[in-house]
Design a protein around this motif. Structure first.
Motif, PDB file in Angstrom:
ATOM      1  N   TYR A  14       0.815  -1.219   0.000  1.00 31.13           N
ATOM      2  CA  TYR A  14       0.000   0.000   0.000  1.00 31.13           C
ATOM      3  C   TYR A  14       0.857   1.281   0.000  1.00 31.13           C
ATOM      4  CZ  TYR A  14      -4.058  -2.845   1.567  1.00 31.13           C
ATOM      5  OH  TYR A  14      -5.075  -3.758   1.710  1.00 31.13           O
ATOM      6  N   CYS A  15       2.038   1.230   0.610  1.00 28.91           N
ATOM      7  CA  CYS A  15       2.848   2.447   0.789  1.00 28.91           C
ATOM      8  C   CYS A  15       3.262   3.014  -0.551  1.00 28.91           C
ATOM      9  CB  CYS A  15       4.087   2.134   1.625  1.00 28.91           C
ATOM     10  SG  CYS A  15       5.211   3.549   1.745  1.00 28.91           S
ATOM     11  N   LYS A  16       3.045   4.343  -0.737  1.00 27.58           N
ATOM     12  CA  LYS A  16       3.426   4.994  -1.987  1.00 27.58           C
ATOM     13  C   LYS A  16       4.630   5.906  -1.812  1.00 27.58           C
ATOM     14  CE  LYS A  16      -1.228   4.589  -3.861  1.00 27.58           C
ATOM     15  NZ  LYS A  16      -2.547   5.237  -3.740  1.00 27.58           N
ATOM     16  N   GLY A  17       5.250   5.845  -0.654  1.00 27.87           N
ATOM     17  CA  GLY A  17       6.489   6.591  -0.452  1.00 27.87           C
ATOM     18  C   GLY A  17       6.329   8.101  -0.465  1.00 27.87           C
ATOM     19  N   CYS A  18       5.232   8.598   0.124  1.00 25.68           N
ATOM     20  CA  CYS A  18       4.963  10.042   0.045  1.00 25.68           C
ATOM     21  C   CYS A  18       5.769  10.842   1.063  1.00 25.68           C
ATOM     22  CB  CYS A  18       3.480  10.305   0.252  1.00 25.68           C
ATOM     23  SG  CYS A  18       2.931   9.992   1.944  1.00 25.68           S
ATOM     24  N   HIS A  19       6.409  10.197   2.020  1.00 23.70           N
ATOM     25  CA  HIS A  19       7.230  10.838   3.063  1.00 23.70           C
ATOM     26  C   HIS A  19       6.432  11.453   4.210  1.00 23.70           C
ATOM     27  CE1 HIS A  19      11.378  11.356   1.129  1.00 23.70           C
ATOM     28  NE2 HIS A  19      10.679  10.664   0.246  1.00 23.70           N
ATOM     29  N   ILE A  20       5.113  11.484   4.127  1.00 27.81           N
ATOM     30  CA  ILE A  20       4.336  12.197   5.156  1.00 27.81           C
ATOM     31  C   ILE A  20       4.648  11.652   6.554  1.00 27.81           C
ATOM     32  CG2 ILE A  20       1.975  12.526   6.058  1.00 27.81           C
ATOM     33  CD1 ILE A  20       1.042  13.044   3.201  1.00 27.81           C
ATOM     34  N   CYS A  21       4.650  10.335   6.700  1.00 23.79           N
ATOM     35  CA  CYS A  21       4.881   9.762   8.038  1.00 23.79           C
ATOM     36  C   CYS A  21       6.308  10.043   8.513  1.00 23.79           C
ATOM     37  CB  CYS A  21       4.596   8.269   8.043  1.00 23.79           C
ATOM     38  SG  CYS A  21       5.598   7.336   6.890  1.00 23.79           S
ATOM     39  N   VAL A  22       7.246   9.992   7.598  1.00 26.26           N
ATOM     40  CA  VAL A  22       8.654  10.237   7.953  1.00 26.26           C
ATOM     41  C   VAL A  22       8.796  11.668   8.473  1.00 26.26           C
ATOM     42  CG1 VAL A  22      11.020  10.358   7.053  1.00 26.26           C
ATOM     43  CG2 VAL A  22       9.442   8.622   6.175  1.00 26.26           C
ATOM     44  N   GLU A  31      12.146   6.031   8.183  1.00 25.35           N
ATOM     45  CA  GLU A  31      12.989   6.517   7.075  1.00 25.35           C
ATOM     46  C   GLU A  31      12.512   5.886   5.771  1.00 25.35           C
ATOM     47  OE1 GLU A  31      17.035   5.132   7.287  1.00 25.35           O
ATOM     48  OE2 GLU A  31      16.417   3.068   7.713  1.00 25.35           O
ATOM     49  N   MET A  32      12.955   6.451   4.665  1.00 24.16           N
ATOM     50  CA  MET A  32      12.617   5.851   3.378  1.00 24.16           C
ATOM     51  C   MET A  32      13.692   4.826   3.034  1.00 24.16           C
ATOM     52  SD  MET A  32       9.810   7.296   2.702  1.00 24.16           S
ATOM     53  CE  MET A  32       9.599   6.366   1.190  1.00 24.16           C
ATOM     54  N   LYS A  33      13.244   3.672   2.551  1.00 24.47           N
ATOM     55  CA  LYS A  33      14.175   2.661   2.024  1.00 24.47           C
ATOM     56  C   LYS A  33      13.713   2.402   0.605  1.00 24.47           C
ATOM     57  CE  LYS A  33      16.986  -0.054   4.978  1.00 24.47           C
ATOM     58  NZ  LYS A  33      16.655  -0.507   6.327  1.00 24.47           N
ATOM     59  N   VAL A  36       9.662   2.730  -0.380  1.00 22.11           N
ATOM     60  CA  VAL A  36       8.733   2.540   0.733  1.00 22.11           C
ATOM     61  C   VAL A  36       9.378   2.903   2.063  1.00 22.11           C
ATOM     62  CG1 VAL A  36       7.284   0.788  -0.375  1.00 22.11           C
ATOM     63  CG2 VAL A  36       9.285   0.083   0.942  1.00 22.11           C
ATOM     64  N   VAL A  37       8.503   3.065   3.065  1.00 25.17           N
ATOM     65  CA  VAL A  37       8.979   3.499   4.361  1.00 25.17           C
ATOM     66  C   VAL A  37       9.477   2.289   5.168  1.00 25.17           C
ATOM     67  CG1 VAL A  37       6.845   3.337   5.699  1.00 25.17           C
ATOM     68  CG2 VAL A  37       8.387   5.250   6.069  1.00 25.17           C
ATOM     69  N   ALA A  38      10.401   2.559   6.082  1.00 26.52           N
ATOM     70  CA  ALA A  38      10.930   1.502   6.949  1.00 26.52           C
ATOM     71  C   ALA A  38      11.166   2.081   8.331  1.00 26.52           C
ATOM     72  CB  ALA A  38      12.238   0.969   6.377  1.00 26.52           C
ATOM     73  N   ARG A  54      -1.885  10.163   9.769  1.00 21.91           N
ATOM     74  CA  ARG A  54      -1.664  10.994   8.580  1.00 21.91           C
ATOM     75  C   ARG A  54      -1.465  10.229   7.279  1.00 21.91           C
ATOM     76  NH1 ARG A  54      -0.919  16.133   9.940  1.00 21.91           N
ATOM     77  NH2 ARG A  54      -0.472  16.584  12.119  1.00 21.91           N
ATOM     78  N   CYS A  55      -1.103   8.973   7.359  1.00 22.13           N
ATOM     79  CA  CYS A  55      -0.817   8.222   6.120  1.00 22.13           C
ATOM     80  C   CYS A  55      -2.052   8.207   5.221  1.00 22.13           C
ATOM     81  CB  CYS A  55      -0.411   6.793   6.450  1.00 22.13           C
ATOM     82  SG  CYS A  55      -0.301   5.775   4.959  1.00 22.13           S
ATOM     83  N   PRO A  56      -1.951   8.720   3.990  1.00 21.78           N
ATOM     84  CA  PRO A  56      -3.124   8.742   3.107  1.00 21.78           C
ATOM     85  C   PRO A  56      -3.457   7.361   2.547  1.00 21.78           C
ATOM     86  CG  PRO A  56      -1.390  10.246   2.330  1.00 21.78           C
ATOM     87  CD  PRO A  56      -0.777   9.357   3.354  1.00 21.78           C
ATOM     88  N   ASP A  57      -2.557   6.398   2.764  1.00 18.08           N
ATOM     89  CA  ASP A  57      -2.651   5.120   2.056  1.00 18.08           C
ATOM     90  C   ASP A  57      -2.919   3.900   2.922  1.00 18.08           C
ATOM     91  OD1 ASP A  57      -2.083   5.285  -1.010  1.00 18.08           O
ATOM     92  OD2 ASP A  57      -0.991   6.922  -0.043  1.00 18.08           O
ATOM     93  N   PHE A  58      -3.312   4.081   4.171  1.00 18.83           N
ATOM     94  CA  PHE A  58      -3.645   2.945   5.051  1.00 18.83           C
ATOM     95  C   PHE A  58      -2.451   1.991   5.167  1.00 18.83           C
ATOM     96  CE2 PHE A  58      -7.402   4.621   3.017  1.00 18.83           C
ATOM     97  CZ  PHE A  58      -8.376   4.641   4.005  1.00 18.83           C
ATOM     98  N   ALA A  59      -1.240   2.535   5.055  1.00 17.00           N
ATOM     99  CA  ALA A  59      -0.063   1.672   4.920  1.00 17.00           C
ATOM    100  C   ALA A  59       0.729   1.483   6.206  1.00 17.00           C
ATOM    101  CB  ALA A  59       0.850   2.233   3.832  1.00 17.00           C
ATOM    102  N   ILE A  60       0.426   2.252   7.249  1.00 23.69           N
ATOM    103  CA  ILE A  60       1.221   2.115   8.478  1.00 23.69           C
ATOM    104  C   ILE A  60       0.310   2.045   9.702  1.00 23.69           C
ATOM    105  CG2 ILE A  60       1.666   4.639   8.599  1.00 23.69           C
ATOM    106  CD1 ILE A  60       4.503   3.848   9.690  1.00 23.69           C
ATOM    107  N   LYS A  61       0.590   1.066  10.539  1.00 25.10           N
ATOM    108  CA  LYS A  61      -0.219   0.834  11.749  1.00 25.10           C
ATOM    109  C   LYS A  61       0.713   0.761  12.934  1.00 25.10           C
ATOM    110  CE  LYS A  61      -4.227  -1.819  10.401  1.00 25.10           C
ATOM    111  NZ  LYS A  61      -4.644  -3.130   9.989  1.00 25.10           N
TER     112      LYS A  61
HETATM  113  S1  SF4 Z   1       3.508   4.707   5.043  1.00 29.47           S
HETATM  114 FE1  SF4 Z   1       1.943   6.101   4.270  1.00 29.47          FE
HETATM  115  S2  SF4 Z   1       2.602   8.139   4.911  1.00 29.47           S
HETATM  116 FE2  SF4 Z   1       4.375   6.786   5.075  1.00 29.47          FE
HETATM  117  S3  SF4 Z   1       5.431   7.013   3.123  1.00 29.47           S
HETATM  118 FE3  SF4 Z   1       4.094   5.227   2.942  1.00 29.47          FE
HETATM  119  S4  SF4 Z   1       2.206   6.036   2.044  1.00 29.47           S
HETATM  120 FE4  SF4 Z   1       3.344   7.827   2.819  1.00 29.47          FE
END
Ligand code: SF4
Ligand SMILES: Cc1ncc(C[n+]2csc(CCOP(=O)(O)OP(=O)(O)O)c2C)c(N)n1
Ligand code: SF4
Ligand code: SF4
Ligand SMILES: [Mg+2]
Lengths: 64, 273
Positions: A14-22, A31-33, A36-38, A54-61
């Motif tokens: 699901y993660c699109k690497g938008c950096h918002i969570c970072v 951090e970004m790897k 995707v986030v790591a 804040r994640c727009p993509d339901f990708a982090i819990k």
């Molecule tokens: S986990 Fe969500 S907020 Fe963080 S980089 Fe991925 S898509 Fe963006």
């Protein structure tokens, strides 16, 4: 009990690497790897849930 | 505790189609949290949209949904609500859908004060079709159709809604994610037509044309311009220049359309509900 580390689940599909969570994590836990986030520093996590909120993509819990 | 969003999402529908950093996903999450807070039943909740990136939202939600024609969400939703007044009806869509092609339906839904909640995701642009200017594109900002700057003044959606007769009007932003569900909860609880404008970001078609280097810059901009109504009361006009008020901007109790329509039905000898 208070010192129990949270589990941070990242859904790499699901993660699109938008950096918002970072960017909005107050403790630089993430951090970004590549695209995707790591998790970089789980010990610093204060379980504030900002990343999950804040994640727009339901990708982090965060499971505290 | 981690929030279980997926219980409200149709199986297999994620990942969604929105671009990296698009705020529409943040708004959808806020809406889901509001549905959860209110304990809305899936079979008794209808989400209705027009066309656009924002209007793709109902496709993801596991309840009664209608994805209709461009700008026509209010017309279809009015039909649903009149036929089934017991249902919670939520309209969702973008600035283009709601204030350009759908502007007329929007103002008349406000005027009727029909008990529905309209969540309008204002990213100042037609995102889906490649970034044409919309009625909310700020003066002199750039769009694909206004490469030298937009000469038009822009609509203030909240003022438009109040002027047209909406009885609950609120504004939030995609940056203030925590507030979105709270505004939507109050909007749904209000009996009458409620408008919740969420200032949103479209990094793909608006951000890159208007010198935003990243999604983060767009988020920080939303953070900077927003002033809660309470805080604004203590600020001078100079301090408020260039700012946008957030929170509940207007609330009024007025006769609601379905109730008024029912009176007409009874007067005409029809069945009481
Ligand atoms: S986990 Fe969500 S907020 Fe963080 S980089 Fe991925 S898509 Fe963006
Ligand atoms: C009758 C009609 N006219 C034009 C279009 C093309 N169209 C599709 S989406 C859209 C604008 C959407 O903008 P907005 O509502 O702001 O949503 P966003 O994509 O920005 O979320 C337009 C003009 C259409 N689908 N139907
Ligand atoms: S819960 Fe808070 S501190 Fe922990 S990773 Fe998320 S944003 Fe950072
Ligand atoms: S084009 Fe804009 S509005 Fe559409 S999904 Fe991409 S960022 Fe969102
Ligand atoms: Mg738009």
């Amino acid at each position: 009990m208070e010192n129990k580390l949270p589990t941070i689940e990242i859904n790499e599909r699901y993660c699109k690497g938008c950096h918002i969570c970072v960017e909005f994590c107050p403790k630089q836990v993430l951090e970004m790897k590549g695209f995707v986030v790591a998790v970089k520093n789980l010990e610093a996590c204060i379980k504030c849930m900002q990343c999950e909120l804040r994640c727009p993509d339901f990708a982090i819990k965060v499971i505290p | 505790m981690a929030f279980d969003y997926e219980k409200y999402i149709r199986p297999g529908k994620l990942p969604h189609i929105w671009c990296p950093g698009c705020g529409h996903g943040i708004v959808m999450k806020g809406m889901i949290r509001a549905m959860d807070t209110l304990g809305l039943e899936k079979n008794n909740t209808a989400i209705v949209s027009g066309i656009g990136c924002a209007s793709r939202l109902p496709g993801y939600i596991d309840c009664c949904t209608l994805h209709t024609a461009h700008g026509r969400a209010a017309a279809f939703a009015t039909g649903v609500k009149l036929a089934k007044p017991e249902m919670t009806v939520i309209l969702v869509g973008g600035d283009g859908d709601g204030t350009a092609i759908g502007g007329n339906h929007f103002i008349h839904a406000c005027r009727r004060n029909i008990d529905m909640t309209y969540i309008i995701m204002n990213n100042y642009i037609y995102g889906m079709t490649g970034g044409q200017f919309s009625p909310t594109t700020p003066h002199m900002h750039k769009a694909s159709t206004t490469p030298y700057g937009n000469p038009d003044p822009s609509f203030d959606i909240a003022k438009l809604a109040i002027g047209a007769g909406a009885t609950f009007v609120a504004r939030g932003t995609a940056f203030h994610a925590n507030q979105i569900d709270k505004l939507i909860v109050e909007a749904i609880q209000h009996k009458g037509f409620s408008v919740v404008e969420i200032l949103d970001d479209c990094p793909t078609t608006y951000g890159r044309r208007n010198k935003f280097k990243s999604v983060i810059e767009m988020m920080n901009r939303l953070k900077e311009v927003a002033v809660p109504v309470k805080a604004a009361e203590k600020m001078t006009p100079e301090q408020l220049a260039g700012k946008v008020l957030t929170g509940i901007l207007y609330k009024e109790d007025k006769p609601e359309y379905c109730s008024e329509y029912q009176k007409v039905i009874e007067r005409a000898g029809g069945a009481a509900r």
